[in-house]
Design an enzyme around this catalytic site. Structure first.
Site, mmCIF file in Angstrom:
data_model
loop_
_atom_site.group_PDB
_atom_site.id
_atom_site.type_symbol
_atom_site.label_atom_id
_atom_site.label_comp_id
_atom_site.label_asym_id
_atom_site.label_seq_id
_atom_site.Cartn_x
_atom_site.Cartn_y
_atom_site.Cartn_z
ATOM 1 N N LYS A 22 -106.083 -81.356 -34.544
ATOM 2 C CA LYS A 22 -106.158 -80.129 -34.816
ATOM 3 C C LYS A 22 -105.051 -79.946 -36.173
ATOM 4 O O LYS A 22 -105.467 -79.483 -36.989
ATOM 5 C CB LYS A 22 -105.937 -79.386 -33.991
ATOM 6 N N ASN A 23 -104.038 -80.054 -36.134
ATOM 7 C CA ASN A 23 -103.041 -79.835 -37.228
ATOM 8 C C ASN A 23 -103.008 -81.076 -38.199
ATOM 9 O O ASN A 23 -102.048 -80.849 -39.273
ATOM 10 C CB ASN A 23 -101.577 -80.707 -36.870
ATOM 11 N N CYS A 117 -93.410 -65.192 -32.232
ATOM 12 C CA CYS A 117 -94.887 -66.397 -31.723
ATOM 13 C C CYS A 117 -94.374 -66.575 -30.517
ATOM 14 O O CYS A 117 -93.001 -66.442 -30.876
ATOM 15 C CB CYS A 117 -94.665 -67.637 -32.607
ATOM 16 N N ARG A 122 -89.211 -69.328 -35.922
ATOM 17 C CA ARG A 122 -90.633 -69.246 -36.470
ATOM 18 C C ARG A 122 -90.515 -69.036 -38.172
ATOM 19 O O ARG A 122 -91.744 -68.519 -38.327
ATOM 20 C CB ARG A 122 -92.186 -69.619 -36.455
ATOM 21 N N ASP A 306 -94.495 -81.582 -29.291
ATOM 22 C CA ASP A 306 -96.007 -80.893 -28.448
ATOM 23 C C ASP A 306 -96.093 -81.689 -27.259
ATOM 24 O O ASP A 306 -97.837 -81.519 -27.439
ATOM 25 C CB ASP A 306 -96.994 -81.034 -29.846
ATOM 26 N N ARG A 398 -107.725 -72.280 -28.341
ATOM 27 C CA ARG A 398 -107.063 -72.984 -29.568
ATOM 28 C C ARG A 398 -107.172 -74.292 -29.765
ATOM 29 O O ARG A 398 -107.066 -74.717 -30.944
ATOM 30 C CB ARG A 398 -105.588 -72.838 -29.730
HETATM 31 C C1 UD1 Z 1 -96.071 -77.425 -36.688
HETATM 32 C C2 UD1 Z 1 -97.057 -77.857 -35.823
HETATM 33 C C3 UD1 Z 1 -96.918 -77.310 -34.371
HETATM 34 C C4 UD1 Z 1 -95.518 -78.336 -33.790
HETATM 35 C C5 UD1 Z 1 -94.522 -78.022 -34.961
HETATM 36 C C6 UD1 Z 1 -93.281 -79.561 -35.232
HETATM 37 C C7 UD1 Z 1 -99.163 -77.654 -36.672
HETATM 38 C C8 UD1 Z 1 -100.477 -76.803 -37.410
HETATM 39 N N1 UD1 Z 1 -98.364 -77.053 -36.104
HETATM 40 O O1 UD1 Z 1 -96.283 -76.550 -36.967
HETATM 41 O O2 UD1 Z 1 -97.909 -78.222 -33.481
HETATM 42 O O3 UD1 Z 1 -95.215 -78.077 -32.974
HETATM 43 O O4 UD1 Z 1 -95.326 -78.251 -36.403
HETATM 44 O O5 UD1 Z 1 -93.831 -80.575 -34.933
HETATM 45 O O6 UD1 Z 1 -99.402 -78.394 -37.680
HETATM 46 N N2 UD1 Z 1 -88.708 -73.592 -39.623
HETATM 47 C C9 UD1 Z 1 -87.700 -72.738 -40.516
HETATM 48 N N3 UD1 Z 1 -88.045 -72.784 -41.671
HETATM 49 C C10 UD1 Z 1 -89.645 -72.996 -42.372
HETATM 50 C C11 UD1 Z 1 -90.358 -73.500 -41.708
HETATM 51 C C12 UD1 Z 1 -90.087 -73.697 -39.865
HETATM 52 O O7 UD1 Z 1 -86.439 -72.393 -39.939
HETATM 53 O O8 UD1 Z 1 -89.509 -72.616 -43.013
HETATM 54 C C13 UD1 Z 1 -88.294 -74.010 -38.465
HETATM 55 C C14 UD1 Z 1 -88.918 -74.027 -37.599
HETATM 56 O O9 UD1 Z 1 -88.678 -72.193 -37.241
HETATM 57 C C15 UD1 Z 1 -88.862 -74.440 -36.244
HETATM 58 C C16 UD1 Z 1 -89.058 -75.796 -36.914
HETATM 59 O O10 UD1 Z 1 -88.375 -75.586 -38.264
HETATM 60 O O11 UD1 Z 1 -88.125 -74.712 -35.258
HETATM 61 C C17 UD1 Z 1 -90.390 -76.934 -36.898
HETATM 62 O O12 UD1 Z 1 -91.280 -75.450 -37.642
HETATM 63 P P1 UD1 Z 1 -92.617 -76.485 -38.606
HETATM 64 O O13 UD1 Z 1 -92.313 -78.185 -38.624
HETATM 65 O O14 UD1 Z 1 -92.260 -75.759 -39.962
HETATM 66 O O15 UD1 Z 1 -93.379 -76.206 -37.611
HETATM 67 P P2 UD1 Z 1 -94.942 -75.525 -37.803
HETATM 68 O O16 UD1 Z 1 -95.687 -76.249 -39.339
HETATM 69 O O17 UD1 Z 1 -94.972 -74.026 -38.048
#
Ligand code: UD1
Length: 422
Positions: A22-23, A117, A122, A306, A398
């Site tokens: 999915k990701n 979320c 996030r 995950d 999902r």
């Molecule tokens: C992706 C995955 C999700 C997985 C996560 C971590 C997809 C669609 N989803 O989510 O299943 O659990 O990676 O492996 O691929 N953060 C910030 N600022 C930002 C972006 C992120 O502070 O601009 C923080 C988030 O709040 C969180 C952490 O970084 O605490 C990890 O987030 P991120 O790696 O961005 O996860 P996603 O891409 O949302």
């Protein structure tokens, strides 16, 4: 509202096939916004999240069509809009990843902030810093991020944290930018490699794939074609827990071992012997022989957040005290109170969970709080004698393709029922 009714303790047996990741499929679908042309994507999991993103793409002007259950044809004849609206982005945070590719195509984009979320705040600050570095002017008004650039120019970007989404968004914004982009402290998840490999298959120039330093040399044009998505390592890990609980009678088909190193290493540390033959993977070591362990979730190649709920479910029935520290999301223990309704003994202390192994799961009525947590409750329900009801399974839909069909084939007694309420 749909729920699962599970009559546990049935003794599962058979092979369970892993679908496409999915990701990986989500950002790769987003990447079809970058260049006009026709794309054929294979091994795309048939999931609600994919449908949601397809709707976002269609609103932007793309045509998305299922050639068969797991093959999508995407036609990009130019974007009709540069705006991804709140009604769709709020239902799936990952749709924020359309921003980078819209910028690559149109040099301007307007995307709704994702909003809250269940597993944490996030934010998207890291995405925005990356776009700014590439030359975009960013404004946030009325819940929308608006970005515009005369020209996207390569830049050196150092991420404060290896965010998966920010890494993907920045890579997609940079593939057609002028000059070289160096992205340091990039996330290294296998799904990011898959996105990069897809872009490279279209002619993008990306070096350092699989490392924390990704170097992108912007190109003028890309050449869309056909691509096959990698197998889902999280789905594979989920079903491997099922394999242990079935004493190896359940065999996982089509997992990629190198994508699962930290998870498999942790299971081995607990005493599990991982068996492999051809494309099958299974574990016969009885859960009674496993030892407790300490897990800390980390960006890849560390232990994936995950799979945190799934290993917690396993640890719940492993004798002794295990510990899990969740470092990625601040609110990802919502499954604990639900698991405890099923007879487990888990205590939370901040971002740590202490798991005191019990002998067995008890049937109960429980509620899925997020996608992975939901799958974990289903696993516990399958091994609890009696009738477990899991509500809010829209979370599970999902991200787990045909979950009940796959489990029924193993001999599980699981059915989708309608229940009142939310
Ligand atoms: C992706 C995955 C999700 C997985 C996560 C971590 C997809 C669609 N989803 O989510 O299943 O659990 O990676 O492996 O691929 N953060 C910030 N600022 C930002 C972006 C992120 O502070 O601009 C923080 C988030 O709040 C969180 C952490 O970084 O605490 C990890 O987030 P991120 O790696 O961005 O996860 P996603 O891409 O949302």
């Amino acid at each position: 509202m749909d729920a699962y009714r599970i009559v546990g303790g049935k003794g599962l047996e058979g092979e369970i096939a892993i679908g496409g990741a999915k990701n990986a499929a989500l950002p790769i679908l987003c990447a079809t916004l970058v260049e006009k042309g026709t794309y054929i994507l294979k091994n795309v999991p048939a999931l609600k999240d994919i449908k949601t993103l397809s709707k976002v793409l269609e609103k932007l002007g793309l045509r998305v069509e299922n050639l068969d259950k797991n093959t999508l044809k995407v036609v990009n004849e130019g974007l009709k809009s540069i705006e991804a609206t709140y009604d769709l982005v709020k239902t799936m945070r990952a749709s924020f990843t359309v921003m980078g590719p819209i910028l690559a195509h149109e040099k301007r984009a307007k995307v709704s902030l994702p909003g809250g979320c269940a597993i944490g705040a996030r934010p998207v600050d890291l995405h925005l810093k990356g776009f700014e570095a590439l030359g975009c002017e960013i404004q946030i008004h009325h819940g929308y991020v608006e970005a515009e650039a005369k020209e996207l120019k390569g830049a050196k970007i150092v991420l404060d944290f290896p965010s998966v989404g920010a890494t993907e968004n920045i890579i997609m914004a940079a593939v057609k930018a002028k000059g070289e982009t160096i992205l340091e402290n990039a996330a290294r998840e296998p799904e990011i490699d898959d996105l990069c490999n897809f872009l490279v298959s279209m002619g993008a120039k990306i070096q350092g794939i699989g490392t924390s330093k990704i170097v992108i040399e912007g190109v003028e044009k890309l050449y869309p074609g056909e691509y096959t998505i990698i197998p889902d390592r999280i789905e594979a890990g989920t079903y491997l827990v099922l394999s242990i609980l079935s004493k190896g009678k359940v065999k996982v088909k089509g997992a990629v071992r190198e994508h699962m190193d930290s998870f498999l290493a942790k299971l081995e540390e607990m005493g599990a012997e991982i068996k492999e033959e051809g494309d099958l993977m299974w574990i016969e070591t009885p859960v009674e022989n496993l030892k407790p362990a300490i897990v800390k979730t980390m960006p890849h190649p560390g232990f994936p957040t995950d799979l945190q709920a799934q290993i917690m479910t396993l640890m719940s029935v492993v004798k002794g005290t295990s510990e899990i520290k969740e470092t990625i999301f601040e609110n990802r223990f919502m499954h604990v109170s639900e698991l405890n309704r099923m007879g487990t003994n888990i205590k939370i202390d901040g971002n740590r969970a202490l798991i005191e192994g019990v002998e067995k799961f008890e049937y109960a009525e429980v509620m899925a709080s997020d996608l992975r947590a939901g799958a974990s409750l289903v696993i516990a329900g399958l091994y609890a004698e009696g009738e477990t009801i899991v509500t809010r399974i829209y979370h599970i839909d999902r991200g787990y393709e045909a979950l009940e069909d796959k489990l029924v084939k193993l001999g599980a007694h699981i059915e989708r029922i309608k229940v009142e309420g939310v």
